[in-house]
Design an enzyme around this catalytic site. Structure first.
Site, PDB file in Angstrom:
ATOM      1  N   ARG A  94     -25.745 -39.378  54.241  1.00  0.00           N
ATOM      2  CA  ARG A  94     -26.819 -38.588  53.629  1.00  0.00           C
ATOM      3  C   ARG A  94     -27.469 -39.305  52.466  1.00  0.00           C
ATOM      4  O   ARG A  94     -28.676 -39.283  52.285  1.00  0.00           O
ATOM      5  CB  ARG A  94     -26.258 -37.249  53.113  1.00  0.00           C
ATOM      6  CG  ARG A  94     -25.958 -36.254  54.189  1.00  0.00           C
ATOM      7  CD  ARG A  94     -25.146 -35.133  53.657  1.00  0.00           C
ATOM      8  NE  ARG A  94     -23.895 -35.620  53.088  1.00  0.00           N
ATOM      9  CZ  ARG A  94     -22.869 -34.869  52.759  1.00  0.00           C
ATOM     10  NH1 ARG A  94     -22.954 -33.579  52.884  1.00  0.00           N
ATOM     11  NH2 ARG A  94     -21.767 -35.392  52.276  1.00  0.00           N
ATOM     12  N   HIS A 153     -25.263 -31.750  60.719  1.00  0.00           N
ATOM     13  CA  HIS A 153     -24.335 -32.254  61.743  1.00  0.00           C
ATOM     14  C   HIS A 153     -25.019 -32.255  63.122  1.00  0.00           C
ATOM     15  O   HIS A 153     -24.889 -33.205  63.886  1.00  0.00           O
ATOM     16  CB  HIS A 153     -23.101 -31.345  61.865  1.00  0.00           C
ATOM     17  CG  HIS A 153     -22.231 -31.290  60.650  1.00  0.00           C
ATOM     18  ND1 HIS A 153     -21.898 -30.112  60.034  1.00  0.00           N
ATOM     19  CD2 HIS A 153     -21.596 -32.272  59.961  1.00  0.00           C
ATOM     20  CE1 HIS A 153     -21.082 -30.359  59.014  1.00  0.00           C
ATOM     21  NE2 HIS A 153     -20.901 -31.668  58.933  1.00  0.00           N
ATOM     22  N   LYS A 181      -6.315 -28.832  53.893  1.00  0.00           N
ATOM     23  CA  LYS A 181      -7.669 -28.764  53.302  1.00  0.00           C
ATOM     24  C   LYS A 181      -8.117 -27.322  53.072  1.00  0.00           C
ATOM     25  O   LYS A 181      -9.203 -27.099  52.566  1.00  0.00           O
ATOM     26  CB  LYS A 181      -8.667 -29.473  54.236  1.00  0.00           C
ATOM     27  CG  LYS A 181      -8.821 -30.963  53.981  1.00  0.00           C
ATOM     28  CD  LYS A 181     -10.079 -31.484  54.673  1.00  0.00           C
ATOM     29  CE  LYS A 181     -10.453 -32.871  54.219  1.00  0.00           C
ATOM     30  NZ  LYS A 181     -11.741 -33.305  54.818  1.00  0.00           N
ATOM     31  N   SER A 188     -21.445 -28.647  54.255  1.00  0.00           N
ATOM     32  CA  SER A 188     -20.749 -27.399  54.600  1.00  0.00           C
ATOM     33  C   SER A 188     -20.344 -26.663  53.325  1.00  0.00           C
ATOM     34  O   SER A 188     -20.392 -25.432  53.275  1.00  0.00           O
ATOM     35  CB  SER A 188     -19.508 -27.707  55.442  1.00  0.00           C
ATOM     36  OG  SER A 188     -19.865 -28.320  56.651  1.00  0.00           O
TER      37      SER A 188
HETATM   38  O1  PNS Z   1     -16.183 -33.814  57.504  1.00  0.00           O
HETATM   39  P1  PNS Z   1     -15.200 -34.622  56.707  1.00  0.00           P
HETATM   40  O2  PNS Z   1     -14.180 -33.721  56.063  1.00  0.00           O
HETATM   41  O3  PNS Z   1     -15.877 -35.538  55.722  1.00  0.00           O
HETATM   42  O4  PNS Z   1     -14.424 -35.570  57.758  1.00  0.00           O
HETATM   43  C1  PNS Z   1     -13.448 -36.464  57.339  1.00  0.00           C
HETATM   44  C2  PNS Z   1     -12.699 -37.096  58.525  1.00  0.00           C
HETATM   45  C3  PNS Z   1     -12.202 -36.032  59.487  1.00  0.00           C
HETATM   46  C4  PNS Z   1     -13.634 -38.005  59.265  1.00  0.00           C
HETATM   47  C5  PNS Z   1     -11.536 -37.890  57.907  1.00  0.00           C
HETATM   48  O5  PNS Z   1     -10.860 -37.067  56.998  1.00  0.00           O
HETATM   49  C6  PNS Z   1     -10.544 -38.410  58.938  1.00  0.00           C
HETATM   50  O6  PNS Z   1     -10.837 -39.290  59.700  1.00  0.00           O
HETATM   51  N1  PNS Z   1      -9.330 -37.813  58.942  1.00  0.00           N
HETATM   52  C7  PNS Z   1      -8.279 -38.168  59.863  1.00  0.00           C
HETATM   53  C8  PNS Z   1      -7.121 -38.875  59.171  1.00  0.00           C
HETATM   54  C9  PNS Z   1      -7.336 -40.378  59.139  1.00  0.00           C
HETATM   55  O7  PNS Z   1      -7.509 -41.029  60.145  1.00  0.00           O
HETATM   56  N2  PNS Z   1      -7.353 -40.908  57.913  1.00  0.00           N
HETATM   57  C10 PNS Z   1      -7.566 -42.300  57.672  1.00  0.00           C
HETATM   58  C11 PNS Z   1      -9.049 -42.589  57.501  1.00  0.00           C
HETATM   59  S1  PNS Z   1      -9.203 -43.955  56.490  1.00  0.00           S
END
Ligand code: PNS
Length: 160
Positions: A90, A17, A41, A128
């Site tokens: 990645r 990150h 989560k 993570s």
């Molecule tokens: O580190 P992560 O868990 O892969 O991050 C995922 C994240 C936070 C980018 C994604 O879950 C997100 O954008 N969540 C917010 C809810 C949202 O907007 N959902 C619609 C996306 S299509």
């Protein structure tokens, strides 16, 4: 002002990150690292703990801010007047999910672009989840996470 958002769970932040933050901070006037607040989560660290670890890791990068959000990412981006979402890629396996999110976000708000930065190959295996598993089983994660994260992981898992 050109504002970018780098969203994620950051549970916890890793050197993968951090590499994306360092590189993408050069592309924007301001980069907002947006920590997802999503208790469903069941994260290991609270939002406050995750923010503390990120802050400690990025304090030498002047144009990086840290914030948390819940709800839709595009709504948070709009609130922050950011037009660009930054994601790290990645491997090919990340692509399908990231494509789906980028296209859905575009559908929700067509003014927002998602850009992808290829993770440094040094960290292409890193996540993570892997870090948490290794640390919980007593493995050393000193080379893949910042020092404060290593310390906080040991505290969580009660490892000396
Ligand atoms: O580190 P992560 O868990 O892969 O991050 C995922 C994240 C936070 C980018 C994604 O879950 C997100 O954008 N969540 C917010 C809810 C949202 O907007 N959902 C619609 C996306 S299509």
């Amino acid at each position: 002002m050109n504002i970018g958002i780098y969203p994620g769970s950051f549970d916890p932040i890793t050197y993968g990150h951090l590499d994306i933050i360092q590189r993408s901070s050069k592309l924007f006037d301001r980069l907002i690292v947006a920590v997802l607040s999503n208790p469903q989560k069941k994260p290991l660290f609270t939002v406050e703990e995750r923010i503390e670890m990120i802050r400690d890791s990025v304090n030498d990068i002047p144009n990086v801010e840290i914030d948390s959000f819940s709800g839709l990412l595009v709504d948070f981006a709009k609130l922050k007047k950011a037009r660009v979402i930054v994601k790290g890629l990645r491997a090919v396996s990340d692509f399908e999910y990231e494509l789906q999110m980028a296209l859905m976000n575009k559908k929700l708000d067509e003014r927002i672009e998602t850009i992808f930065i290829m993770t440094n190959s040094k960290y292409s295996y890193l996540s993570s989840s892997v870090v948490k598993e290794v640390s919980s089983l007593g493995g050393c994660v000193a080379t893949v996470v910042p020092p404060l994260v290593e310390k906080r992981l040991k505290q969580k898992f009660k490892i000396n």
